[in-house]
Scaffold this motif. Sequence first.
Motif, PDB file in Angstrom:
ATOM      1  N   ARG A 206      -1.613  32.923  -5.160  1.00 46.24           N
ATOM      2  CA  ARG A 206      -1.504  31.475  -5.315  1.00 46.24           C
ATOM      3  C   ARG A 206      -0.676  30.882  -4.188  1.00 46.24           C
ATOM      4  N   SER A 207       0.224  31.691  -3.619  1.00 49.10           N
ATOM      5  CA  SER A 207       1.123  31.162  -2.589  1.00 49.10           C
ATOM      6  C   SER A 207       0.484  31.152  -1.204  1.00 49.10           C
ATOM      7  N   LEU A 208      -0.352  32.144  -0.915  1.00 50.59           N
ATOM      8  CA  LEU A 208      -0.880  32.267   0.440  1.00 50.59           C
ATOM      9  C   LEU A 208      -2.081  31.350   0.641  1.00 50.59           C
ATOM     10  N   PRO A 209      -2.130  30.639   1.772  1.00 48.70           N
ATOM     11  CA  PRO A 209      -3.323  29.845   2.071  1.00 48.70           C
ATOM     12  C   PRO A 209      -4.528  30.778   2.229  1.00 48.70           C
ATOM     13  N   PRO A 210      -5.688  30.413   1.662  1.00 47.67           N
ATOM     14  CA  PRO A 210      -6.870  31.282   1.744  1.00 47.67           C
ATOM     15  C   PRO A 210      -7.203  31.691   3.177  1.00 47.67           C
ATOM     16  N   LEU A 211      -7.035  30.752   4.120  1.00 53.08           N
ATOM     17  CA  LEU A 211      -7.373  31.075   5.509  1.00 53.08           C
ATOM     18  C   LEU A 211      -6.469  32.184   6.051  1.00 53.08           C
ATOM     19  N   VAL A 212      -5.193  32.172   5.632  1.00 55.61           N
ATOM     20  CA  VAL A 212      -4.262  33.220   6.061  1.00 55.61           C
ATOM     21  C   VAL A 212      -4.723  34.578   5.511  1.00 55.61           C
ATOM     22  N   ILE A 213      -5.180  34.599   4.265  1.00 58.73           N
ATOM     23  CA  ILE A 213      -5.636  35.861   3.667  1.00 58.73           C
ATOM     24  C   ILE A 213      -6.871  36.369   4.414  1.00 58.73           C
ATOM     25  N   ILE A 214      -7.790  35.442   4.716  1.00 59.97           N
ATOM     26  CA  ILE A 214      -9.009  35.842   5.430  1.00 59.97           C
ATOM     27  C   ILE A 214      -8.647  36.444   6.792  1.00 59.97           C
ATOM     28  N   VAL A 215      -7.785  35.746   7.520  1.00 68.04           N
ATOM     29  CA  VAL A 215      -7.389  36.217   8.852  1.00 68.04           C
ATOM     30  C   VAL A 215      -6.672  37.563   8.753  1.00 68.04           C
ATOM     31  N   LEU A 216      -5.834  37.680   7.730  1.00 66.68           N
ATOM     32  CA  LEU A 216      -5.080  38.925   7.524  1.00 66.68           C
ATOM     33  C   LEU A 216      -6.036  40.096   7.287  1.00 66.68           C
ATOM     34  N   ILE A 217      -7.020  39.888   6.439  1.00 70.43           N
ATOM     35  CA  ILE A 217      -7.944  40.985   6.131  1.00 70.43           C
ATOM     36  C   ILE A 217      -8.829  41.297   7.336  1.00 70.43           C
ATOM     37  N   TYR A 218      -9.320  40.245   7.995  1.00 68.01           N
ATOM     38  CA  TYR A 218     -10.293  40.445   9.068  1.00 68.01           C
ATOM     39  C   TYR A 218      -9.646  40.999  10.334  1.00 68.01           C
ATOM     40  N   PHE A 219      -8.489  40.441  10.715  1.00 68.19           N
ATOM     41  CA  PHE A 219      -7.841  40.887  11.958  1.00 68.19           C
ATOM     42  C   PHE A 219      -6.790  41.960  11.714  1.00 68.19           C
ATOM     43  N   GLY A 220      -6.270  42.004  10.471  1.00 63.60           N
ATOM     44  CA  GLY A 220      -5.189  42.948  10.194  1.00 63.60           C
ATOM     45  C   GLY A 220      -5.673  44.322   9.764  1.00 63.60           C
ATOM     46  N   LEU A 221      -6.633  44.363   8.845  1.00 65.10           N
ATOM     47  CA  LEU A 221      -7.064  45.644   8.291  1.00 65.10           C
ATOM     48  C   LEU A 221      -7.598  46.629   9.335  1.00 65.10           C
TER      49      LEU A 221
ATOM     50  N   ALA B 219      -5.465  49.311  10.233  1.00 66.98           N
ATOM     51  CA  ALA B 219      -5.285  50.376   9.253  1.00 66.98           C
ATOM     52  C   ALA B 219      -6.534  51.240   9.157  1.00 66.98           C
ATOM     53  N   GLY B 220      -7.478  51.027  10.056  1.00 66.85           N
ATOM     54  CA  GLY B 220      -8.660  51.885  10.102  1.00 66.85           C
ATOM     55  C   GLY B 220      -9.840  51.395   9.282  1.00 66.85           C
ATOM     56  N   VAL B 221      -9.703  50.246   8.610  1.00 66.84           N
ATOM     57  CA  VAL B 221     -10.834  49.668   7.872  1.00 66.84           C
ATOM     58  C   VAL B 221     -11.243  48.394   8.593  1.00 66.84           C
ATOM     59  N   SER B 222     -12.529  48.251   8.857  1.00 65.81           N
ATOM     60  CA  SER B 222     -12.966  47.036   9.548  1.00 65.81           C
ATOM     61  C   SER B 222     -13.995  46.283   8.721  1.00 65.81           C
ATOM     62  N   PRO B 223     -13.519  45.471   7.759  1.00 70.76           N
ATOM     63  CA  PRO B 223     -14.477  44.703   6.956  1.00 70.76           C
ATOM     64  C   PRO B 223     -15.134  43.629   7.818  1.00 70.76           C
ATOM     65  N   SER B 224     -16.388  43.317   7.517  1.00 66.65           N
ATOM     66  CA  SER B 224     -17.080  42.254   8.240  1.00 66.65           C
ATOM     67  C   SER B 224     -16.473  40.911   7.860  1.00 66.65           C
ATOM     68  N   GLY B 225     -16.825  39.873   8.611  1.00 63.47           N
ATOM     69  CA  GLY B 225     -16.349  38.544   8.280  1.00 63.47           C
ATOM     70  C   GLY B 225     -16.788  38.133   6.882  1.00 63.47           C
ATOM     71  N   PHE B 226     -18.030  38.494   6.535  1.00 63.30           N
ATOM     72  CA  PHE B 226     -18.566  38.168   5.209  1.00 63.30           C
ATOM     73  C   PHE B 226     -17.724  38.817   4.117  1.00 63.30           C
ATOM     74  N   VAL B 227     -17.467  40.121   4.288  1.00 62.70           N
ATOM     75  CA  VAL B 227     -16.685  40.840   3.271  1.00 62.70           C
ATOM     76  C   VAL B 227     -15.258  40.301   3.217  1.00 62.70           C
ATOM     77  N   SER B 228     -14.669  40.005   4.377  1.00 66.76           N
ATOM     78  CA  SER B 228     -13.300  39.472   4.402  1.00 66.76           C
ATOM     79  C   SER B 228     -13.224  38.158   3.628  1.00 66.76           C
ATOM     80  N   THR B 229     -14.192  37.265   3.885  1.00 66.71           N
ATOM     81  CA  THR B 229     -14.184  35.972   3.203  1.00 66.71           C
ATOM     82  C   THR B 229     -14.401  36.149   1.707  1.00 66.71           C
ATOM     83  N   TRP B 230     -15.372  36.994   1.365  1.00 68.22           N
ATOM     84  CA  TRP B 230     -15.650  37.243  -0.050  1.00 68.22           C
ATOM     85  C   TRP B 230     -14.400  37.768  -0.759  1.00 68.22           C
ATOM     86  N   LEU B 231     -13.812  38.836  -0.213  1.00 68.20           N
ATOM     87  CA  LEU B 231     -12.644  39.437  -0.863  1.00 68.20           C
ATOM     88  C   LEU B 231     -11.507  38.427  -0.980  1.00 68.20           C
TER      89      LEU B 231
END
Lengths: 221, 226, 246
Positions: free
Chosen positions: B72-87, B90-102
């Motif tokens: 609830r605290s994190l802006p959705p865009l920050v979460i998307i960027v974190l998953i897409y550029f951050g993960l 860690a050796g996992v590369s989710p697609s943009g679609f999967v990052s946005t969905w998750l």
Amino acid sequence: MIESFFNPEIIAAIWPIVLAGLLNTVLLSLIVVPLGLLGGLILALLATVHHPLVRWPLMAWVDFFRAFPPLVLLVLLFAGLPFAGLELGGFACVAIAFFLNTGAYYGEILRAGIDSVPAGQVEAGRSTGLSRLQAMTYIVLPQAVRNVLPDLMSNTLEVVKLTSLGSVVAVPELLFQARQAQSLTYNATPIVLAAIIYFLLLWPLVRLLSRLENRALAGRR
Amino acid sequence: MSTWDRFVETFFNAKVMVKYLPDILSGMVVTIELAVLIVLSGLFAGLVLALLRALAIRPLNWLIIFVVDLFRSLPPLVIIVLIYFGLPAAGVSPSGFVSTWLSLAFVLMAFSEEIFWAGITSIPKGQWEASRSTGLSFGQTLINVVLPQALRLTIPPLTNRTIAITKGTALGTVVAVAEILGQASSAVSNSYNPSPLMMGAAAYLVLFLPVVVAARWIETKFAWKR
Amino acid sequence: MSKPIVEAREIHKHFGHLHVLKGVDLEVAERELVFVIGPSGSGKSTLLRCLNRLEEPSSGSVVVDGIDMLDPRTDINHARQRIGMVFQSFNLYPHMTALGNVTLALRKVAGKSRGEADVLGMAALERVGLADRAGHTPGQLSGGQQQRVAIARAIALEPRVMLFDEPTSALDPELVGSVLEVMRDLRQSGMTMIVVSHEMGFARNAADRVVFMDDGLIVEQGPPAAIFENPTQERTRAFIGQIQRH
């Protein structure tokens, strides 16, 4: 793992960039929240005119912005207006988009608040000689705001989070700065740092809201 | 050429629109896919978390509350960027679609858990007691007596929140998802004409306006008994 | 006295620092109607709720119809089917019809099919005189009707004992009679009943025994006439006197 997500050296190097972003996010919020509230207040006051010629366009306006993603609105202003010879810059576009988008949400909330104040309150005020506007200002609005305070706070939380959209139109707020730092360092640490800052900044509000909302829902039976 | 003609020529250019209509339509399909996935998985996960919370296992509840607060605290865009550029680090590369969905599913999970939970706790204790006194178990009471009443209470806040979060699919454009806004933006830069953006805007209205109007109707139908 | 169907021994109940029940013994014989009276806060409702373990006693033992209610190995959900309970605030399920309220436990706990449950449920509604309201939701019923549906919900499971927790306190005066009438019918059919209530008139002419509780203890008990006309304890006398002045 820590090296790529929470690298102390990188934090030491980029914290001024991120800090500047945090300052801009706070500043941006201090501008767009009042703007949105102003837009909402205008809509809510218009809604007290129960004429169909006012009511229906108003409802259409609100529904339009509830259906329209704020990012699309922002991109439309930022990338579309220059074709009409109007180049506003990212910051002005954010301000306008928020005035329109969050104004619609604040408007719905304030309208519900005004509706929740019994008609007798206005009548009592008018009977003592207050004008319509005075009755609204001194009697209805204070009660309306108090009645919907949790909703207003919840929407404000969303507005502050939404300022991160500014990064898409190059407004140097927290997320934008963090992504700049990320592309400089090829490391996720700046984004993790930004996320932590957002969390620390907004968590207290989320906690408070969650308490208020639980109580509100329980009281509504 | 009058100003009006020039305006129409620029923003509603027929040739450009015809050319990029297929792109916008395929963007709509992606947006719909994303939206459906987010709504189904987000609401399901939120309900599961709320039911788990009803079990009142202390450490588990603290964990649930923390996860909910986090998303609830994190802006959705920050979460998307974190998953897409951050993960990827860690050796996992989710697609943009999967990052946005998750990302958006997590956000909807968090908000809907709060709402479901508030609904469950708002059911009076007497309902639990009456049901338990006739021999129904905790789980049977939750499913047959409490949840049906709680869900009814939660429908208006839930629909509003679901719409607001689902609109966030447009954020996918930041991580190169070919949804409506992504398609429209690249069409604008290819054609040097804003008409595709206007089509994109119209496409969002076609998708979401009926939902918003339906939500307004639901809101009045399931309004709180005051 | 035949072998008791309800046997509660040395029941203690603490709520934090509050000591609500301070060692209560209660035996109820089969087909007996026991009336529990006492000032508010005396622990009478808590005692009732300890009997079907809606409230967990802090110590003591409860045996109902030969089943040790406090034994962790006891299937409490099946045991509770033998003990019907009626609440002050009815607690009907607002999202179900009257028949739905009555048949839920029949289907989910007693394992009846929907058809069987409907037949039994209609019979129970018939007994409380509300068969014609089977399809109504609680919101469409008066308070008295709601409480009778709640009674039907309990008796449909054919309990051995019925617990009544102030069943008429939330009702408008003119609706009390219909509920008391249903309770009188139940009594005549031989149901064992434990009733917490302020309906002294009903206690006088229907109860076998009146139990007076105060401050977490049973102060005095006996036939209604004895308790109402000749209480031996000062506290009982004061309470009866107070009630009769009103």
